[in-house]
Design a protein around this motif. Structure first.
Motif, PDB file in Angstrom:
ATOM      1  N   PRO A   1       0.469 -11.696   4.695  1.00  0.00           N
ATOM      2  CA  PRO A   1       1.207 -10.615   4.013  1.00  0.00           C
ATOM      3  C   PRO A   1       1.671 -11.147   2.662  1.00  0.00           C
ATOM      4  N   LEU A   2       1.746 -10.283   1.651  1.00  0.00           N
ATOM      5  CA  LEU A   2       2.154 -10.749   0.323  1.00  0.00           C
ATOM      6  C   LEU A   2       3.666 -10.946   0.274  1.00  0.00           C
ATOM      7  N   ALA A   3       4.088 -12.119  -0.180  1.00  0.00           N
ATOM      8  CA  ALA A   3       5.520 -12.414  -0.257  1.00  0.00           C
ATOM      9  C   ALA A   3       6.114 -11.725  -1.477  1.00  0.00           C
TER      10      ALA A   3
ATOM     11  N   GLY B   1       1.725  -4.007   0.720  1.00  0.00           N
ATOM     12  CA  GLY B   1       0.902  -4.838  -0.133  1.00  0.00           C
ATOM     13  C   GLY B   1       0.899  -4.284  -1.543  1.00  0.00           C
ATOM     14  N   ALA B   2      -0.205  -4.503  -2.243  1.00  0.00           N
ATOM     15  CA  ALA B   2      -0.273  -4.111  -3.641  1.00  0.00           C
ATOM     16  C   ALA B   2      -0.462  -2.611  -3.808  1.00  0.00           C
ATOM     17  N   ARG B   3      -0.734  -1.909  -2.701  1.00  0.00           N
ATOM     18  CA  ARG B   3      -0.971  -0.477  -2.829  1.00  0.00           C
ATOM     19  C   ARG B   3       0.250   0.261  -3.350  1.00  0.00           C
TER      20      ARG B   3
ATOM     21  N   ILE C   1      -6.845 -12.306  -7.494  1.00  0.00           N
ATOM     22  CA  ILE C   1      -6.320 -12.252  -6.129  1.00  0.00           C
ATOM     23  C   ILE C   1      -5.170 -13.248  -6.013  1.00  0.00           C
ATOM     24  N   VAL C   2      -4.004 -12.767  -5.621  1.00  0.00           N
ATOM     25  CA  VAL C   2      -2.871 -13.691  -5.497  1.00  0.00           C
ATOM     26  C   VAL C   2      -2.514 -13.897  -4.028  1.00  0.00           C
ATOM     27  N   GLY C   3      -1.996 -15.093  -3.746  1.00  0.00           N
ATOM     28  CA  GLY C   3      -1.412 -15.354  -2.434  1.00  0.00           C
ATOM     29  C   GLY C   3      -2.398 -15.607  -1.308  1.00  0.00           C
ATOM     30  N   GLN C   4      -3.688 -15.766  -1.615  1.00  0.00           N
ATOM     31  CA  GLN C   4      -4.671 -16.008  -0.549  1.00  0.00           C
ATOM     32  C   GLN C   4      -5.490 -17.247  -0.868  1.00  0.00           C
ATOM     33  N   ASP C   5      -4.829 -18.291  -1.358  1.00  0.00           N
ATOM     34  CA  ASP C   5      -5.563 -19.468  -1.829  1.00  0.00           C
ATOM     35  C   ASP C   5      -6.479 -20.135  -0.795  1.00  0.00           C
TER      36      ASP C   5
ATOM     37  N   GLY D   1      -6.082  -8.884   8.590  1.00  0.00           N
ATOM     38  CA  GLY D   1      -4.749  -8.901   7.972  1.00  0.00           C
ATOM     39  C   GLY D   1      -4.227  -7.502   7.743  1.00  0.00           C
ATOM     40  N   PRO D   2      -2.949  -7.400   7.374  1.00  0.00           N
ATOM     41  CA  PRO D   2      -2.341  -6.087   7.156  1.00  0.00           C
ATOM     42  C   PRO D   2      -2.964  -5.356   5.973  1.00  0.00           C
ATOM     43  N   THR D   3      -2.554  -4.117   5.789  1.00  0.00           N
ATOM     44  CA  THR D   3      -3.134  -3.299   4.723  1.00  0.00           C
ATOM     45  C   THR D   3      -2.671  -3.777   3.337  1.00  0.00           C
ATOM     46  N   GLY D   4      -3.559  -3.652   2.358  1.00  0.00           N
ATOM     47  CA  GLY D   4      -3.165  -3.896   0.967  1.00  0.00           C
ATOM     48  C   GLY D   4      -2.927  -5.340   0.597  1.00  0.00           C
ATOM     49  N   VAL D   5      -3.569  -6.290   1.268  1.00  0.00           N
ATOM     50  CA  VAL D   5      -3.350  -7.694   0.924  1.00  0.00           C
ATOM     51  C   VAL D   5      -4.569  -8.335   0.262  1.00  0.00           C
ATOM     52  N   GLY D   6      -5.633  -7.546   0.033  1.00  0.00           N
ATOM     53  CA  GLY D   6      -6.758  -8.058  -0.736  1.00  0.00           C
ATOM     54  C   GLY D   6      -8.038  -8.311   0.049  1.00  0.00           C
ATOM     55  N   LYS D   7      -8.160  -7.789   1.257  1.00  0.00           N
ATOM     56  CA  LYS D   7      -9.371  -8.039   2.054  1.00  0.00           C
ATOM     57  C   LYS D   7     -10.586  -7.374   1.405  1.00  0.00           C
ATOM     58  N   THR D   8     -10.492  -6.082   1.189  1.00  0.00           N
ATOM     59  CA  THR D   8     -11.614  -5.361   0.580  1.00  0.00           C
ATOM     60  C   THR D   8     -11.839  -5.836  -0.854  1.00  0.00           C
ATOM     61  N   GLU D   9     -10.728  -6.021  -1.567  1.00  0.00           N
ATOM     62  CA  GLU D   9     -10.809  -6.404  -2.981  1.00  0.00           C
ATOM     63  C   GLU D   9     -11.511  -7.758  -3.159  1.00  0.00           C
ATOM     64  N   THR D  10     -11.287  -8.690  -2.244  1.00  0.00           N
ATOM     65  CA  THR D  10     -11.929  -9.998  -2.349  1.00  0.00           C
ATOM     66  C   THR D  10     -13.453  -9.853  -2.277  1.00  0.00           C
TER      67      THR D  10
ATOM     68  N   LEU E   1       2.488  -0.781  -5.414  1.00  0.00           N
ATOM     69  CA  LEU E   1       2.617  -0.955  -6.859  1.00  0.00           C
ATOM     70  C   LEU E   1       1.664  -0.026  -7.610  1.00  0.00           C
ATOM     71  N   ARG E   2       0.427   0.035  -7.116  1.00  0.00           N
ATOM     72  CA  ARG E   2      -0.551   0.923  -7.766  1.00  0.00           C
ATOM     73  C   ARG E   2      -0.078   2.361  -7.770  1.00  0.00           C
ATOM     74  N   ARG E   3       0.483   2.763  -6.607  1.00  0.00           N
ATOM     75  CA  ARG E   3       0.954   4.134  -6.474  1.00  0.00           C
ATOM     76  C   ARG E   3       2.081   4.388  -7.474  1.00  0.00           C
TER      77      ARG E   3
ATOM     78  N   ASP F   1       1.222  -8.156 -13.190  1.00  0.00           N
ATOM     79  CA  ASP F   1       0.384  -8.604 -14.313  1.00  0.00           C
ATOM     80  C   ASP F   1      -1.049  -8.131 -14.157  1.00  0.00           C
ATOM     81  N   ILE F   2      -1.587  -8.266 -12.932  1.00  0.00           N
ATOM     82  CA  ILE F   2      -2.980  -7.874 -12.691  1.00  0.00           C
ATOM     83  C   ILE F   2      -3.158  -6.369 -12.908  1.00  0.00           C
ATOM     84  N   GLU F   3      -2.247  -5.587 -12.341  1.00  0.00           N
ATOM     85  CA  GLU F   3      -2.387  -4.128 -12.464  1.00  0.00           C
ATOM     86  C   GLU F   3      -2.188  -3.673 -13.912  1.00  0.00           C
TER      87      GLU F   3
HETATM   88  N1  ADP Z   1      -3.784 -10.456  -2.840  1.00  0.00           N
HETATM   89  C1  ADP Z   1      -3.938  -9.558  -3.826  1.00  0.00           C
HETATM   90  N2  ADP Z   1      -3.976  -9.945  -5.107  1.00  0.00           N
HETATM   91  C2  ADP Z   1      -4.127  -9.041  -6.084  1.00  0.00           C
HETATM   92  N3  ADP Z   1      -4.291  -7.721  -5.903  1.00  0.00           N
HETATM   93  C3  ADP Z   1      -4.289  -7.270  -4.645  1.00  0.00           C
HETATM   94  C4  ADP Z   1      -4.106  -8.156  -3.550  1.00  0.00           C
HETATM   95  N4  ADP Z   1      -4.122  -7.441  -2.421  1.00  0.00           N
HETATM   96  C5  ADP Z   1      -4.327  -6.182  -2.797  1.00  0.00           C
HETATM   97  N5  ADP Z   1      -4.417  -6.043  -4.120  1.00  0.00           N
HETATM   98  C6  ADP Z   1      -4.576  -4.789  -4.863  1.00  0.00           C
HETATM   99  O1  ADP Z   1      -4.306  -3.697  -3.988  1.00  0.00           O
HETATM  100  C7  ADP Z   1      -5.431  -2.862  -3.821  1.00  0.00           C
HETATM  101  C8  ADP Z   1      -5.691  -2.667  -2.328  1.00  0.00           C
HETATM  102  O2  ADP Z   1      -6.153  -3.891  -1.792  1.00  0.00           O
HETATM  103  P1  ADP Z   1      -7.317  -3.989  -0.719  1.00  0.00           P
HETATM  104  O3  ADP Z   1      -8.063  -5.242  -0.920  1.00  0.00           O
HETATM  105  O4  ADP Z   1      -8.128  -2.743  -0.742  1.00  0.00           O
HETATM  106  O5  ADP Z   1      -6.445  -4.047   0.596  1.00  0.00           O
HETATM  107  P2  ADP Z   1      -6.921  -4.321   2.094  1.00  0.00           P
HETATM  108  O6  ADP Z   1      -6.433  -5.697   2.426  1.00  0.00           O
HETATM  109  O7  ADP Z   1      -6.197  -3.258   2.873  1.00  0.00           O
HETATM  110  O8  ADP Z   1      -8.406  -4.190   2.149  1.00  0.00           O
HETATM  111  C9  ADP Z   1      -6.593  -3.572  -4.475  1.00  0.00           C
HETATM  112  O9  ADP Z   1      -7.329  -2.677  -5.229  1.00  0.00           O
HETATM  113  C10 ADP Z   1      -5.973  -4.623  -5.360  1.00  0.00           C
HETATM  114  O10 ADP Z   1      -5.911  -4.192  -6.681  1.00  0.00           O
END
Ligand code: ADP
Ligand code: MG
Length: 356
Positions: A253-255, A300-302, A43-47, A78-87, A304-306, A264-266
């Motif tokens: 939000p991710l900078a 957010g990171a979404r 998880i980056v940017g959410q220290d 927080g906004p979409t794709g910033v790591g809430k669910t992933e954390t 990049l995944r796409r 790197d993570i993906e």
């Molecule tokens: N802060 C982050 N650091 C690393 N990967 C992230 C981060 N935020 C999102 N991702 C990546 O993007 C995808 C979507 O993030 P997610 O946690 O589901 O977003 P949301 O904040 O909307 O719940 C995750 O599967 C993860 O791989």
């Protein structure tokens, strides 16, 4: 003697760990710093969030929490794709050593009132009411004697008021009576996470307004944008609900500077999946730079995944089928796009290794 060995292993699991003189014993078997090391790598940017989670895990390990409440109750905003669910998902994975250890409830599916039954089981008199079936996976949410269960109520602002009322009981007493009346779910050994993107759209709009138009000359007041999600949360939920939350974290939000770390993570993940197919990628720096440069950090990171899925994976797949005997491929930037080419086994691999 496999049988005896199995029995010994079982006993070892249920026995308290050996007492080292001077060490404090806990029923919990996890190391907060080790768990958090796994999260920090992913998880980056959410220290600030991660630092606080470590403090929470340490408190839990000490086993001094109120036994009649869930172990912890967190709200991630927080906004979409910033790591809430992933954390939450990674925390469950790191604690239990299984990728599917999280008990996740998508509140979208409980948006309409009659779906509230899905949480607590069907109301008395309805089909299925005797069984008390629910959306919640009992084993995952309860955890074990040695490990807390991890529950995620995702996108909680979408839930019906009835569902929120049922949740209040959970947050308060750690219990959820099922409609069948015969059973209740026990959350007293659970870490409860909730997520919401309340205020995210407004915060983003305010930012663009001030960045783009004539208002940029006025400038934003300090903290102005940060306060928008806070206000949205306090307007949306009753004080009684907010009062039952141990801590609310506002994810940033991710900078754009995070693009490299996210890549790197993906790419690590992709490499793991490819390894299962006995395929290895090396990277030309220009190809990595191309993927970094085009990231739309607003999603957010979404995003990049796409892009990996749409722009890179089809080419990797085509190269795999086009060169069935080859295990090593090079990703390079060519013209405006990415190219995946086989690295022949006669070529020295070492020359490429430093580019990965
Ligand atoms: N802060 C982050 N650091 C690393 N990967 C992230 C981060 N935020 C999102 N991702 C990546 O993007 C995808 C979507 O993030 P997610 O946690 O589901 O977003 P949301 O904040 O909307 O719940 C995750 O599967 C993860 O791989
Ligand atoms: Mg999410």
């Amino acid at each position: 003697m496999p049988f005896i060995n199995d029995r010994l292993m079982e006993q070892a699991e249920s026995r308290p760990p050996p007492v080292t003189p001077g060490a404090r014993v806990s029923r919990f078997q996890f190391e907060p710093d080790q768990v958090m090391a796994r999260l920090s790598a992913r998880i980056v940017g959410q220290d600030p969030v991660l630092a606080d989670l470590e403090a929470m895990l340490t408190r839990i390990k000490a086993d001094i929490s109120d036994p009649e409440r869930p172990l912890a109750v967190y709200l991630f905003v927080g906004p979409t794709g910033v790591g809430k669910t992933e954390t939450a998902r990674l925390l469950a994975e790191a604690l239990h050593g299984r990728a599917d250890a999280l008990c996740r409830v998508d509140m979208n599916t409980l948006a309409q009132e009659h779906y509230a039954a899905a949480l607590t089981g069907a109301p008395p008199g309805y089909v299925g009411s005797k069984e008390g079936h629910t959306l919640l996976d009992e084993e995952r949410l309860r955890g074990t004697f040695r490990k807390p269960g991890v529950v995620l109520f995702d996108e909680i602002e979408k839930a019906d008021a009835r569902v929120i009322r049922a949740l209040m009981n959970v947050l308060d007493h750690g219990r959820l009576p099922l409609s069948a009346g015969t059973r209740e779910l026990d959350f007293r050994n659970s870490l409860i996470f909730m997520t919401s993107n309340l205020g995210a759209r407004e915060a983003q709009a305010r930012l663009s307004l001030y960045r783009g138009g004539w208002r940029r000359w006025l400038g934003l007041r300090p903290g102005e944008v940060e306060r928008i999600p806070e206000q949205a949360v306090f307007e949306h939920f009753d004080p009684e609900f907010i009062n039952r939350i141990d801590r609310i974290h506002y994810f940033q939000p991710l900078a754009p500077q995070r693009a490299e770390a996210l890549l790197d993570i993906e790419l690590d993940r992709l490499a793991d999946r490819l390894q299962g197919r006995d395929v290895h990628l090396s990277w030309q720096p220009a190809a990595r730079a191309r993927l970094c440069a085009g990231q739309d950090i607003r999603y957010g990171a979404r995003d990049l995944r796409r892009r990996l899925r749409n722009e890179l994976e089809p080419k990797v797949a085509a190269a795999m089928f086009g060169h069935p005997g080859t295990r090593q491929f090079l990703v390079r930037a060519s013209g405006g796009t990415l190219e995946v080419v086989p690295v022949m086994d006669t070529e020295p691999h070492d020359a490429l290794r430093h580019t990965t």
